[in-house]
Enzyme design. Structure first.
Site, short mmCIF file in Angstrom:
data_model
loop_
_atom_site.label_atom_id
_atom_site.label_comp_id
_atom_site.label_asym_id
_atom_site.label_seq_id
_atom_site.Cartn_x
_atom_site.Cartn_y
_atom_site.Cartn_z
N GLY A 1 0.83 -1.20 0.00
CA GLY A 1 0.00 0.00 0.00
C GLY A 1 0.85 1.25 0.00
CB CYS A 2 0.27 4.62 1.40
SG CYS A 2 1.13 6.19 1.66
CG PHE A 3 5.89 4.87 -0.91
CD1 PHE A 3 5.36 6.08 -0.47
CD2 PHE A 3 6.44 4.82 -2.20
CE1 PHE A 3 5.37 7.21 -1.26
CE2 PHE A 3 6.45 5.96 -3.00
CZ PHE A 3 5.92 7.16 -2.53
CD1 TRP A 4 4.96 8.56 2.02
CD2 TRP A 4 2.96 9.40 2.56
NE1 TRP A 4 4.74 9.64 1.22
CE2 TRP A 4 3.52 10.18 1.53
CE3 TRP A 4 1.71 9.73 3.06
CZ2 TRP A 4 2.86 11.29 0.99
CZ3 TRP A 4 1.05 10.84 2.54
CH2 TRP A 4 1.62 11.60 1.51
N GLY A 5 3.35 4.46 4.96
CA GLY A 5 3.01 3.59 6.08
C GLY A 5 3.89 2.36 6.15
#
Length: 309
Positions: free
Chosen positions: A159-163
């Protein structure tokens, strides 16, 4: 008299052309810069605090000039000043030049070899025994990591690479993380291009870990325990092909370990949607995506730790 003046003019023009050509040749020796790099390095701009790639970098190695590759700082001289930019209390001898800043108050620091703007130097602040702080823009630097056979890299998309990065960068034995894109069909994609959902890339986290302190199996378990690996159309509220769950394996051993844990999850009753793909080129995302939640001071909105194993 006219002949003498004519010859003099020709000579001056020739000298000017040679100097111009030499200047062009000199410029061609420097590394190509992006528009943002030019804004800081050539036009003496400043990157926003807590957005630079190397602000929290704790790896061992050398920092060199982004424009000419001249070694400038050693990682052993880097310290955390909590100012929002990489800080060093010493430079490599002769590599950094100090100049009075145009504002009449501060002292500018530039690369002594090519004149690239680095930032500013401040004295007598008490941060270290050397009482010196080179406050440097990350964008002016390039980091060359020290070679260590115990360090390996692994690549995960969840998913979102930030998380995804948020949990891996806090894991035991992880030395460094970076976010970017993998698995697509165009080179060096931008975030905007990937968001158009037609490049084939997945938002991916690069995990650099010390094999003497953690294992690939540890990372695999953390990967599955920090996202919904059963979701088939994205991750949480982030819907799209760039947010799918995937493990990019480097060799047969990594593939076998990933398959082992997928089988374990299936025996627990989970319908695993995680894909397994061979490692391909990792294209690093823009600097403002790196260590995003660390800079923002918040927690992921679509990744939550849930113990499974």
């Amino acid at each position: 008299m006219k002949s003498i003046i004519y010859l003099l003019c020709i000579t001056l023009i020739s000298i000017s052309c040679v100097q111009s050509q030499n200047k062009t040749n000199d410029n061609m020796e420097y590394n190509k810069l992006t528009l943002e790099e030019e804004r800081v390095i050539l036009h003496k701009g400043t990157e926003a605090p807590y957005t630079g790639e190397y602000t929290n970098n704790k790896r061992s190695g050398m920092y060199v000039c982004k424009r000419c590759d001249t070694p400038l700082y050693r990682s052993s001289d880097k310290f955390d000043s909590h100012c929002g930019w990489p800080s060093f209390d010493d430079e490599i001898k002769g590599a950094v030049k100090r100049l009075p800043d145009a504002d009449g108050r501060r002292t500018e620091i530039i690369c002594a070899n090519c004149g690239a703007h680095l930032g500013h130097v401040f004295l007598n602040e008490g941060f270290t025994d050397k009482n010196t702080r080179h406050c440097v823009n990350s964008i002016s630097l390039k980091f060359i990591p020290e070679q260590n056979k115990m360090i390996k890299k692994a690549y995960f998309a969840s998913g979102c690479f930030w998380g995804t990065e948020y949990y891996f960068m806090k894991a035991n034995g992880v030395k460094h993380t970076a976010v970017g894109f993998m698995g697509g069909h165009i080179d060096n994609p931008s975030y905007e291009q990937v968001c158009q959902k037609n490049t084939g890339h997945l938002e991916t986290t690069e995990v650099e870990y010390d094999t003497s302190k953690t294992t690939y199996e540890d990372l695999i378990r953390l990967f599955f325990e920090t996202h919904d690996f059963t979701q088939t159309n994205g991750q949480g509220p982030d819907i799209g092909p760039q947010y799918l769950s995937c493990i990019f394996y480097a060799d047969d051993n990594e593939k076998e370990i990933a398959e082992k844990y997928i089988d374990i999850l299936k025996t627990k009753g989970y319908k695993v949607a995680t894909m397994l793909k061979p490692l391909s080129t990792f294209w690093k995302a823009e600097d403002y995506h790196q260590q995003y939640y660390e800079h923002k001071g918040t927690k992921p909105y679509c990744h939550v730790y849930k113990k499974i194993f």
